[in-house]
Design a protein around this motif. Structure first.
Motif, PDB file in Angstrom:
ATOM      1  N   ASP A  65       0.777  -0.925  -0.360  1.00 56.69           N
ATOM      2  CA  ASP A  65       0.359  -0.300   0.558  1.00 56.69           C
ATOM      3  C   ASP A  65       0.756   1.254  -0.521  1.00 56.69           C
ATOM      4  N   ILE A  66       0.896   2.672  -0.998  1.00 55.09           N
ATOM      5  CA  ILE A  66       1.295   3.216  -1.047  1.00 55.09           C
ATOM      6  C   ILE A  66       0.328   4.453  -1.021  1.00 55.09           C
ATOM      7  N   PHE A  67       0.097   5.552   0.233  1.00 57.43           N
ATOM      8  CA  PHE A  67      -0.191   7.021  -0.035  1.00 57.43           C
ATOM      9  C   PHE A  67       0.512   8.262   0.050  1.00 57.43           C
ATOM     10  N   GLN A  68       0.529   8.601  -1.007  1.00 58.40           N
ATOM     11  CA  GLN A  68       0.874   9.865  -1.207  1.00 58.40           C
ATOM     12  C   GLN A  68       0.240  11.112  -1.399  1.00 58.40           C
ATOM     13  N   GLY A  69       1.039  12.288  -1.371  1.00 60.80           N
ATOM     14  CA  GLY A  69      -0.219  13.126  -1.149  1.00 60.80           C
ATOM     15  C   GLY A  69       1.276  14.418  -0.835  1.00 60.80           C
ATOM     16  N   GLY A  70       1.234  15.529  -1.444  1.00 60.62           N
ATOM     17  CA  GLY A  70       2.007  16.333  -1.469  1.00 60.62           C
ATOM     18  C   GLY A  70       2.264  16.340  -3.010  1.00 60.62           C
ATOM     19  N   ASP A  71       3.803  16.839  -3.487  1.00 53.58           N
ATOM     20  CA  ASP A  71       4.871  17.811  -4.135  1.00 53.58           C
ATOM     21  C   ASP A  71       6.287  16.448  -4.344  1.00 53.58           C
ATOM     22  N   GLY A  72       6.238  16.029  -5.930  1.00 52.04           N
ATOM     23  CA  GLY A  72       7.780  15.233  -5.592  1.00 52.04           C
ATOM     24  C   GLY A  72       7.831  14.202  -4.592  1.00 52.04           C
ATOM     25  N   ASN A  73       6.993  13.663  -3.850  1.00 47.54           N
ATOM     26  CA  ASN A  73       7.688  12.485  -3.268  1.00 47.54           C
ATOM     27  C   ASN A  73       7.586  11.336  -4.435  1.00 47.54           C
ATOM     28  N   ILE A  74       8.763  10.019  -3.727  1.00 51.59           N
ATOM     29  CA  ILE A  74       8.477   9.022  -4.430  1.00 51.59           C
ATOM     30  C   ILE A  74       9.144   7.917  -3.743  1.00 51.59           C
ATOM     31  N   ALA A  75       7.953   6.742  -4.111  1.00 48.79           N
ATOM     32  CA  ALA A  75       8.124   5.428  -2.813  1.00 48.79           C
ATOM     33  C   ALA A  75       8.214   4.385  -4.472  1.00 48.79           C
ATOM     34  N   SER A  76       8.979   3.217  -3.477  1.00 51.11           N
ATOM     35  CA  SER A  76       9.543   2.678  -4.543  1.00 51.11           C
ATOM     36  C   SER A  76       9.339   0.858  -3.467  1.00 51.11           C
ATOM     37  N   THR A  77       8.324   0.092  -3.927  1.00 52.05           N
ATOM     38  CA  THR A  77       8.759  -1.562  -3.125  1.00 52.05           C
ATOM     39  C   THR A  77       8.741  -2.412  -3.895  1.00 52.05           C
ATOM     40  N   THR A  78       9.876  -2.981  -3.659  1.00 55.22           N
ATOM     41  CA  THR A  78      10.239  -4.690  -4.179  1.00 55.22           C
ATOM     42  C   THR A  78       9.732  -5.601  -2.877  1.00 55.22           C
ATOM     43  N   GLN A  79       8.680  -6.830  -3.622  1.00 49.91           N
ATOM     44  CA  GLN A  79       8.439  -7.644  -3.333  1.00 49.91           C
ATOM     45  C   GLN A  79       8.229  -9.129  -3.388  1.00 49.91           C
ATOM     46  N   ASN A  80       9.882  -9.560  -3.276  1.00 45.16           N
ATOM     47  CA  ASN A  80      10.350 -11.057  -3.748  1.00 45.16           C
ATOM     48  C   ASN A  80      10.315 -11.804  -2.423  1.00 45.16           C
ATOM     49  N   SER A  81       9.107 -11.759  -1.243  1.00 44.93           N
ATOM     50  CA  SER A  81       9.093 -12.216  -0.639  1.00 44.93           C
ATOM     51  C   SER A  81       8.191 -12.935  -0.383  1.00 44.93           C
ATOM     52  N   LEU A  82       7.769 -14.153   0.449  1.00 42.17           N
ATOM     53  CA  LEU A  82       6.364 -14.586   0.424  1.00 42.17           C
ATOM     54  C   LEU A  82       5.843 -13.509   2.241  1.00 42.17           C
ATOM     55  N   ASN A  83       4.553 -13.646   1.499  1.00 40.40           N
ATOM     56  CA  ASN A  83       3.772 -13.486   2.200  1.00 40.40           C
ATOM     57  C   ASN A  83       4.354 -11.706   3.065  1.00 40.40           C
ATOM     58  N   GLY A  84       5.158 -10.864   2.667  1.00 44.29           N
ATOM     59  CA  GLY A  84       5.310  -9.478   2.153  1.00 44.29           C
ATOM     60  C   GLY A  84       4.532  -8.862   2.974  1.00 44.29           C
ATOM     61  N   LEU A  85       4.062  -7.850   3.495  1.00 43.01           N
ATOM     62  CA  LEU A  85       3.199  -6.375   4.152  1.00 43.01           C
ATOM     63  C   LEU A  85       4.119  -4.830   3.985  1.00 43.01           C
ATOM     64  N   SER A  86       4.087  -4.339   2.785  1.00 42.89           N
ATOM     65  CA  SER A  86       4.480  -2.567   3.243  1.00 42.89           C
ATOM     66  C   SER A  86       3.786  -2.201   3.267  1.00 42.89           C
ATOM     67  N   ASP A  87       4.123  -0.903   3.438  1.00 41.15           N
ATOM     68  CA  ASP A  87       2.563   0.139   3.850  1.00 41.15           C
ATOM     69  C   ASP A  87       3.497   1.206   4.171  1.00 41.15           C
ATOM     70  N   VAL A  88       3.224   2.414   3.159  1.00 42.38           N
ATOM     71  CA  VAL A  88       4.049   3.428   2.964  1.00 42.38           C
ATOM     72  C   VAL A  88       2.891   4.646   2.941  1.00 42.38           C
ATOM     73  N   ARG A  89       3.243   6.034   3.798  1.00 44.83           N
ATOM     74  CA  ARG A  89       2.235   7.066   3.908  1.00 44.83           C
ATOM     75  C   ARG A  89       3.586   8.100   3.753  1.00 44.83           C
TER      76      ARG A  89
END
Length: 159
Positions: A65-89
């Motif tokens: 999950d990626i949530f972005q407000g504002g300007d010029g933000n960068i979010a990169s998520t790579t998941q190569n593992s089983l049952n991973g959870l990533s939450d970026v705000r």
């Protein structure tokens, strides 16, 4: 393979990229938004944000999950593992978040950046590692690299 992707992009010049090769992977990207813990809310004037998610072989049953407000933000998520959870705000300007769940299983990463010019990097290998990053003031850097099993890392910088 039962893949899911749901983008919500508001504002100008925002970009969302998703590449899924894993089974039962889920990706949600919300740009031009804020999140109050319960609901996704629209944020006015959000521009120039970029979000990318790659869920590949080995990343089965992962969620990003990626949530972005504002300007010029960068979010990169790579998941190569089983049952991973990533939450970026991210809400602010010129923040960068990189989450890389490289191998193993059951990793959890949560990154919250609510100011300007912050950088966070989380790398996870092994089994059942957990990383939580909160950066609430300007100009912070956080780097977490977890290997092995059952590691917990918490970084809090700013308000």
């Amino acid at each position: 393979p039962g893949l899911a992707f749901s983008p919500l992009v508001m504002g100008d010049g925002n970009a969302a990229y998703v590449d899924q090769g894993a089974d039962s992977a889920e990706s949600n990207i919300y740009q031009g938004t804020t999140f109050n813990g319960t609901n996704v809310l629209l944020a006015d004037g959000s521009t120039g944000n970029s979000a990318s998610v790659s869920q590949q072989a080995g990343g089965d049953n992962s969620r990003s999950d990626i949530f972005q407000g504002g300007d010029g933000n960068i979010a990169s998520t790579t998941q190569n593992s089983l049952n991973g959870l990533s939450d970026v705000r991210q809400n602010g300007d010129a923040n960068q978040s990189y989450v890389d769940q490289q191998s193993g299983s059951d990793h959890k990463a949560r990154v919250e950046q609510y100011a300007d010019n912050n950088l966070s990097s989380v790398i996870q290998n092994g089994t059942n590692n957990s990383a939580t990053v909160y950066q609430g003031s300007d100009g912070n850097y956080s780097g977490i690299n977890q290997g092995g099993a059952n590691n917990v890392a918490t970084v809090t910088q700013g308000n």
